[in-house]
Design a protein around this motif. Structure first.
Motif, PDB file in Angstrom:
ATOM      1  N   THR A   1       0.865  -1.186   0.000  1.00 25.03           N
ATOM      2  CA  THR A   1       0.000   0.000   0.000  1.00 25.03           C
ATOM      3  C   THR A   1       0.899   1.233   0.000  1.00 25.03           C
ATOM      4  O   THR A   1       2.014   1.192   0.528  1.00 25.03           O
ATOM      5  CB  THR A   1      -0.934   0.042   1.225  1.00 25.03           C
ATOM      6  N   GLY A  34     -11.810   2.774   4.529  1.00 21.58           N
ATOM      7  CA  GLY A  34     -11.104   3.578   3.530  1.00 21.58           C
ATOM      8  C   GLY A  34     -11.362   5.058   3.730  1.00 21.58           C
ATOM      9  O   GLY A  34     -11.763   5.499   4.802  1.00 21.58           O
ATOM     10  N   VAL A  83      -4.955   8.899   0.339  1.00 19.63           N
ATOM     11  CA  VAL A  83      -6.025   7.900   0.334  1.00 19.63           C
ATOM     12  C   VAL A  83      -5.596   6.674   1.129  1.00 19.63           C
ATOM     13  O   VAL A  83      -4.520   6.108   0.886  1.00 19.63           O
ATOM     14  CB  VAL A  83      -6.363   7.484  -1.112  1.00 19.63           C
ATOM     15  N   LYS A  84      -6.428   6.282   2.071  1.00 20.37           N
ATOM     16  CA  LYS A  84      -6.196   5.013   2.771  1.00 20.37           C
ATOM     17  C   LYS A  84      -6.822   3.919   1.919  1.00 20.37           C
ATOM     18  O   LYS A  84      -8.041   3.781   1.858  1.00 20.37           O
ATOM     19  CB  LYS A  84      -6.816   5.019   4.167  1.00 20.37           C
ATOM     20  N   GLU A  85      -5.967   3.163   1.251  1.00 20.58           N
ATOM     21  CA  GLU A  85      -6.459   2.253   0.235  1.00 20.58           C
ATOM     22  C   GLU A  85      -7.251   1.079   0.821  1.00 20.58           C
ATOM     23  O   GLU A  85      -6.926   0.570   1.895  1.00 20.58           O
ATOM     24  CB  GLU A  85      -5.294   1.675  -0.575  1.00 20.58           C
ATOM     25  N   SER A 109      -6.903  -1.119  -3.875  1.00 21.98           N
ATOM     26  CA  SER A 109      -5.756  -1.039  -4.790  1.00 21.98           C
ATOM     27  C   SER A 109      -4.818  -2.199  -4.506  1.00 21.98           C
ATOM     28  O   SER A 109      -4.896  -2.823  -3.441  1.00 21.98           O
ATOM     29  CB  SER A 109      -5.010   0.279  -4.604  1.00 21.98           C
ATOM     30  N   ASP A 147     -10.835   3.257  -4.355  1.00 20.91           N
ATOM     31  CA  ASP A 147      -9.796   4.210  -3.946  1.00 20.91           C
ATOM     32  C   ASP A 147      -9.742   5.401  -4.903  1.00 20.91           C
ATOM     33  O   ASP A 147      -9.532   6.539  -4.478  1.00 20.91           O
ATOM     34  CB  ASP A 147      -8.431   3.520  -3.888  1.00 20.91           C
ATOM     35  N   TYR A 198     -12.339   7.769  -3.887  1.00 21.19           N
ATOM     36  CA  TYR A 198     -11.931   8.590  -2.748  1.00 21.19           C
ATOM     37  C   TYR A 198     -10.902   9.644  -3.154  1.00 21.19           C
ATOM     38  O   TYR A 198     -10.897  10.763  -2.626  1.00 21.19           O
ATOM     39  CB  TYR A 198     -11.358   7.706  -1.640  1.00 21.19           C
TER      40      TYR A 198
END
Lengths: 510, 188
Positions: free
Chosen positions: A277, A315, A357-359, A362, A384, A387
């Motif tokens: 990530t 997320g 972005v807190k995936e 992905s 993602d 977002y």
């Protein structure tokens, strides 16, 4: 003792109780705790050893001395620049000092999805407390935010979004804004001047400019070998071999899996190098009538976290200020030519925020290329991406709420948004494919993930590899998910906890 | 020396994937490499020639011309003491780079200056160096906004190289009123 590569003139052969590869947020606390427990500790670090006297606050010097691939590290398709420190102290030497605890919902995810034990909020609380006290982590008072951080505080508040003031690991900060270039004033409480200094005082030896290339396991002994580099040219000078019963790999989420893949170790799960990530990041730039000077003052002190896990899906995104130095600004600013130059002339009036972005959907992976170095691949998931788009629109709205004349995104085809009313329509017509939007990462995580089950994870809850007793991975690579916050405090706390476990479970040899 | 070992099969991914694994990238690469170097329409100054350690003379000229377009700074309009030789700085920077990166840069410049590539995408059979400034700007714009990933990638690589070489030089700072770490009182 810290030994630079230039001082090593013949092949280096050493043995120790513990050998640690990497001297950043994972390796530093591990070295300190184990050296203080009376063990002979050797740390090898690929990057050089520098002190405040070596830092001049310029990008040219800092990128060359302190960053992985001179700040040019990127994914295989060059779509995402991945910034990492490469020096004693690792990324802590060049980060912007944002110090935040792991969100509870993230730790809860780790337990529910991966069976991670002993890393719940209550388990980690004493370690967070200890790290914060040791590094003097404190939030800034209201009057201490620079104009670029005020954009977030005032803009988000005006729109009714939640904001937080983050803690910073500084002592005697003079608000120069050079944190990302190595603190020339010695005020940053980075790992090199805290954990590593303490470890050295307790007897640890740090070999800088030493790049580990391979690990071999022979019974209980581990043998790490590699090359001693010339700090200036990067050329190989000689080689080294270090033997120890306990080997800790703390070379980051990019380079720890590379070392293990090359050594054909710890990959019975097939997960080694997977699950990368990046805390995917883009930015908005905006033009104000007033002076912002986003390259000066405390670079990062305020955050809008309204949209992190807002839907309960783990997320989301958040928005932070970003210091923009001239070259960084010029590279990120959309377009080129006369219009680009004109915008650069407005440098002191530019505000800048990043969207992280807190995936959740992905996927990224580290493999080994022909030269034996990391190859980073990454595919952005649709949720993602959603977002990311929402984050850019939100950040633009925040900038307009405090008087921005114009907002620019980092799309390669320049987008100029003239008012808050135009944000949605402009962004809807923009192209969001790879290399159509400038993307960054400063928080790569997750390629040696932690978990209870050997078939699904590389290391157990103590960061020991499931496959090899006495072989540990302690750094950002063990995080099983994106964190949602800047990771240094999480890595430091987990490193302290894991190092304590090593001290309790692996006896001293002598 | 350590580090020369063979790596596990299936773990190798070349950094040129973006070129080799796209149809047009591969075609452009193949054709461009077959072409002789284009005619050099400008000369590298004598004092620079001896200093180049990474670029060929033609590559130096390509980067100089691209940089002039990208940064919108030309030597003719800048006093000598303020002139930043972006291509020369890039030459020094790249001479210390890893071989894989160096190979990529050579390839990029070959393709970027190729008349075949220009014809294929812009319907003009001309090398980048042979174009006038207006056409060069248009050509760069085509790379920047292309639907083909390898061209956008190439543009970004060239832009980042030139911008970083220009704006890490302190002689560029007066124009943008950057004064280092501290904001000046007059700016406050």
């Amino acid at each position: 003792m810290i030994v630079r590569g230039k001082e090593i003139t013949k092949p280096l052969r050493e043995s120790a109780d513990v050998c640690i590869v990497g001297s950043g947020c994972g390796g530093g606390p591990t070295a300190r705790i184990l050296a203080r427990s009376g063990r002979k500790v050797i740390v090898v670090e690929e990057g050089g050893y520098y002190t405040a006297a070596d830092f001049d606050g310029t990008e040219g010097t800092a990128y060359r001395q302190l960053y992985q691939r001179r700040a040019g590290q990127a994914t295989e398709d060059l779509a995402i620049t991945v910034l990492q420190g490469r020096c004693v102290g690792g990324s802590s030497t060049v980060n912007w000092m944002t110090s935040l605890r792991t969100p509870e919902f993230t730790l809860d995810q780790w337990w529910r999805r991966f069976g991670v034990e002993g890393l719940g909020p209550l388990d980690l609380e004493p370690y967070f407390d200890r790290v914060e006290k040791y590094l003097n982590v404190r939030p800034e008072p209201e009057w201490n935010h620079n104009p670029n951080n005020r954009i977030i505080l005032d803009g988000a508040r005006a729109l009714g979004y939640r904001t937080i003031v983050n803690g910073r690991n500084a002592n005697g900060c003079v608000k120069a804004g050079a944190c990302g270039l190595g603190c020339p004033f010695g005020a940053k409480m980075s790992v090199d001047v805290t954990y590593i200094r303490d470890a050295v005082q307790a007897g640890a030896t740090v070999f800088a400019d030493c790049r580990a290339e391979k690990i071999e396991v022979n019974g209980k002994m581990k043998r790490v070998s590699g090359n001693v580099l010339d700090a200036v040219t990067g050329k190989v000078k000689t080689d080294f071999v270090i033997e120890a019963p306990v080997l800790v790999v703390s070379a980051s989420a990019i380079n720890s899996p590379v070392l293990l893949l090359k050594s054909r170790l710890a990959n019975s799960s097939g997960e080694l190098g997977r699950n990368l990530t990046l805390h995917l990041t883009t930015a908005v730039l905006s033009l104000f009538d007033r002076v912002i000077y986003a390259g000066g003052g405390i670079p990062q002190s305020a955050i809008c976290d309204e949209f992190l896990n807002k839907k309960g899906d783990g997320g989301g995104f958040w928005i932070e200020a970003v210091p923009i130095y001239p070259a960084l600004a010029a590279m990120a600013m959309p377009g080129f030519g006369a219009s680009h130059r004109q915008m650069m002339k407005e440098y002191v009036h530019l505000g800048a925020s990043i969207v992280l972005v807190k995936e959740i959907d992905s996927s990224g992976r580290i493999t080994v290329n022909r030269q034996g170095r990391a190859s980073i691949s990454y595919e952005l998931g649709s949720r993602d991406l959603g977002y990311l788009k929402q984050g850019v629109a939100t950040a633009a709205g925040i900038h307009f709420a405090v008087g921005a004349r114009k907002v620019m995104t980092l799309h390669t085809t320049p987008t100029n948004i003239a008012s808050a009313d135009d944000v949605d329509s402009v962004l809807r017509s923009a192209r969001w494919g790879m290399n159509e939007l400038v993307l960054f990462s400063a928080h790569p995580l997750g390629t040696c993930r932690i978990g209870k089950y050997p078939k699904a994870a590389v290391v157990d809850s103590h960061c020991q590899t499931h496959d090899v007793q006495g072989l540990f991975v302690i750094d950002g690579s063990v995080m099983p998910t994106s964190l949602g916050v800047n990771p240094q405090v999480t890595i430091l706390a987990i490193a302290e906890k894991s190092a304590e476990w090593i001290a309790e479970n692996f006896p001293r040899r002598s | 020396m350590i580090g020369e070992e063979q790596f596990p099969p299936g773990t190798e991914i070349g950094r040129r994937r973006f070129l080799k694994q796209t149809l047009f990238g591969a075609a452009a690469l193949s054709i461009a490499r077959l072409l002789p170097e284009g005619y050099v329409y400008a000369e590298v100054p004598k004092d620079i020639r001896g200093q180049l350690t990474f670029f060929s003379e033609q590559e130096y000229l390509i980067v100089s011309a691209a940089s002039a377009c990208l940064t919108s700074h030309t030597a003719s309009e800048t006093p000598p003491e303020k002139t930043i030789d972006v291509a020369l700085r890039a030459d020094r920077f790249l001479s210390d780079e890893q071989p894989e990166i160096q190979e990529q840069v050579h390839l990029l410049l070959t393709i970027f200056n190729s008349a075949i590539v220009a014809f294929f995408f812009h319907f003009k059979f001309s090398t980048f160096l042979k174009m006038d400034v207006e056409a060069q700007n248009s050509y760069l714009d085509g790379w920047m906004t292309s639907w083909f990933n390898f061209r956008r990638t190439g543009f970004q690589a060239l832009k980042r190289l030139c911008m970083s070489m220009h704006y890490t030089d302190s002689r560029s700072w007066d124009e943008i009123r950057y004064h280092g770490m501290f904001m000046l009182e007059e700016q406050q």
